[in-house]
Structure formats: C-alpha cells, structure tokens
Design an enzyme around this catalytic site. Sequence first.
Site, short mmCIF file in Angstrom:
data_model
loop_
_atom_site.label_atom_id
_atom_site.label_comp_id
_atom_site.label_asym_id
_atom_site.label_seq_id
_atom_site.Cartn_x
_atom_site.Cartn_y
_atom_site.Cartn_z
N ASP A 23 -6.24 -6.80 -43.23
CA ASP A 23 -7.18 -7.93 -43.35
C ASP A 23 -8.46 -7.48 -44.06
OD1 ASP A 23 -8.14 -10.46 -43.04
OD2 ASP A 23 -8.64 -10.26 -40.92
N GLY A 26 -10.49 -10.47 -48.95
CA GLY A 26 -11.41 -11.50 -49.45
C GLY A 26 -12.85 -11.08 -49.26
N ASN A 71 -0.32 -18.42 -44.64
CA ASN A 71 -0.93 -18.10 -45.94
C ASN A 71 -0.47 -19.04 -47.07
OD1 ASN A 71 -0.95 -14.47 -45.42
ND2 ASN A 71 -2.55 -15.99 -45.01
N TRP A 72 0.66 -19.73 -46.87
CA TRP A 72 1.09 -20.70 -47.91
C TRP A 72 0.05 -21.78 -48.12
CZ3 TRP A 72 4.74 -19.18 -50.96
CH2 TRP A 72 5.84 -18.46 -50.49
N ARG A 197 -7.63 -10.02 -33.19
CA ARG A 197 -6.61 -11.06 -33.08
C ARG A 197 -5.26 -10.50 -33.47
NH1 ARG A 197 -10.48 -14.39 -35.59
NH2 ARG A 197 -9.75 -13.86 -37.67
C1 FPP Z 1 -5.76 -10.57 -45.72
O1 FPP Z 1 -7.01 -10.53 -46.35
C2 FPP Z 1 -4.71 -10.14 -46.63
C3 FPP Z 1 -3.68 -10.92 -47.05
C4 FPP Z 1 -3.52 -12.32 -46.64
C5 FPP Z 1 -2.70 -10.43 -48.00
C6 FPP Z 1 -2.34 -8.97 -47.90
C7 FPP Z 1 -1.76 -8.59 -49.18
C8 FPP Z 1 -1.95 -7.42 -49.83
C9 FPP Z 1 -2.68 -6.31 -49.26
C10 FPP Z 1 -1.41 -7.22 -51.19
C11 FPP Z 1 0.05 -7.53 -51.41
C12 FPP Z 1 0.93 -6.74 -50.54
C13 FPP Z 1 1.91 -5.90 -50.93
C14 FPP Z 1 2.79 -5.29 -49.93
C15 FPP Z 1 2.15 -5.54 -52.32
P1 FPP Z 1 -7.83 -11.88 -46.47
O2 FPP Z 1 -7.60 -12.44 -47.81
O3 FPP Z 1 -7.50 -12.80 -45.34
O4 FPP Z 1 -9.29 -11.34 -46.31
P2 FPP Z 1 -10.55 -12.12 -45.70
O5 FPP Z 1 -10.24 -12.39 -44.26
O6 FPP Z 1 -11.67 -11.15 -45.88
O7 FPP Z 1 -10.71 -13.37 -46.51
#
Ligand code: FPP
Length: 248
Positions: A23, A26, A71-72, A197
């Site tokens: 996590d 972003g 996430n979709w 969480r």
């Molecule tokens: C959460 O960060 C991360 C994800 C929803 C995607 C995780 C994906 C990767 C690390 C890259 C692709 C994976 C592979 C295996 C090649 P967030 O976007 O929710 O962060 P935030 O909470 O700070 O917004």
Amino acid sequence: MADLRRGDLDPNRLPRHVAIIMDGNGRWAKRKSLSRINGHMKGVDSVRTVVTACREMGIKYLTLYAFSMENWKRPEEEVRALMDLLFQYLMDELEEMLENDIRLNAIGELETLPPRVYGRLMETMKATRHCQGMTLTLALSYGGRAEIIHAVTSIVSALEKKEITREDVGIDSFASHLWTKDLPDPDLLIRTSGEYRISNFLLWQMAYTEIYVTETLWPDFGREELVEAILDYQSRERRFGLTSEQLT
Ligand code: FPP
C-alpha cells in the site's frame, strides 16, 4: 547479499509464507508531485526487489496483493495502467523466475482480467510450474469474502452431487476448496503505509498470522525493511491459542 544482514536472522525460524499488502503507491507519488501511475511504476521496482530478496533468504511462499476486486472501481486510466504494468512485469520477469526456480501462482477471479493479461499469466504459470525454490502468488482481482463464498458454493455442489457427506466438511476440507488450497497459511503479513487493516485479504487463511505494519510507503520498501519485518516476526512467540508454558 551483504545488506540483508543475514547474520541477524535465524535461518531456522524464517516465516514459511510471507504475505504483503503493498500500500501507499498513490501517497508516494503525491508527495513527489507525480501521477498515481508513477507511484505504481515505482511499486513494481519494489516488487522485483522483494521477490529477489525473499528467494535469496529462503522464504518458500510469497503472496502479493497486487489488485483487489474493489480496485476495479478506480479511475479507468489507473486500472488500465495497472493491467499494463502487470502484463509488462510478466513479460520481463519470466527468465528471472526460471533462473531463480520461482513458480508463479495466482489467486482471485482471474477470468475477469483483460484477456491478454490472463493469457500471459497462464503462460507464465505453465512455464514455471516445475520450479520449486519459491512460490510467488499474485492476488489479482482478489477478495477474501468472494473466495469464501466460492469455497462454500463448491462444497454445496459436492454435497448435492453426493461426492462428499456432511461429516466430510471440516476446517481442513474447507481450506481445500479455497483458491489457496496449495499454499500453507501465511506466517507473516506485512502491510506498508501505516494502515492497520486487512482489506479483504486472505480472511480465512490469516487466523493465526503475525501482522507487521510499517509506515514506509510501498515504493520505498526494500530489503532492509523486509529484514526488519522478519526480525520482528522472529522476536514473537506464536502460541496458536496455547499458553506460553504449554509451548516449552
Ligand atoms: C496500493 O497503493 C497498491 C495497489 C492498489 C496496486 C499494487 C500494485 C503494484 C505494486 C504494481 C503492480 C504489481 C505487480 C505484481 C507487477 P494505493 O494506490 O492504494 O496507494 P494510496 O493508498 O497511497 O493511494
């Protein structure tokens, strides 16, 4: 290998299965005034680092929460970018997986992935199925509640077809209907970015998992932090509901 501080780790008490909620991509990007997609791109570098480090340390199972069912609902552009990154990762890493004896596995509603990602995933899984050094599982379009419903449906269907009886339904047989049927339960869950969480990840499987939360954002997570998490795990007493005295 030197920076793994391997001497500090007890090789006999390594977690067999490490699961990670990656996590903070972003937030990492926002802090640097970059787009969220740039955060995910940097997140892929952390995936590479952690996969290599776990393999070198002798972790047998690593499971990464790469894309949840929820996430979709993210903006279309972000979902597309994540699917592209996943496809590229699979393309780029096959050789590395074969060289390092890493078997690729995946859990989730995989058929909902874009066809080219699904196809590439199946090909990579097939190409690495003989590998035994470590099993890398990607949770993709994954949801823990959906996985449990899927297992219940599968058990009900087996009961209806009289393949099993009511007495056959127990904790172990239930687990054999989950997407994780070939994996041991996680010993250690690492969650980055300071959120306490579980986020619908491996709900059944984490009954006795040790949880490590770090403030570090996923793109900044690397070998040293991984060692920290495992050292912390090794300092814990896992009682599985027993008393300390019973364990000794
Ligand atoms: C959460 O960060 C991360 C994800 C929803 C995607 C995780 C994906 C990767 C690390 C890259 C692709 C994976 C592979 C295996 C090649 P967030 O976007 O929710 O962060 P935030 O909470 O700070 O917004």
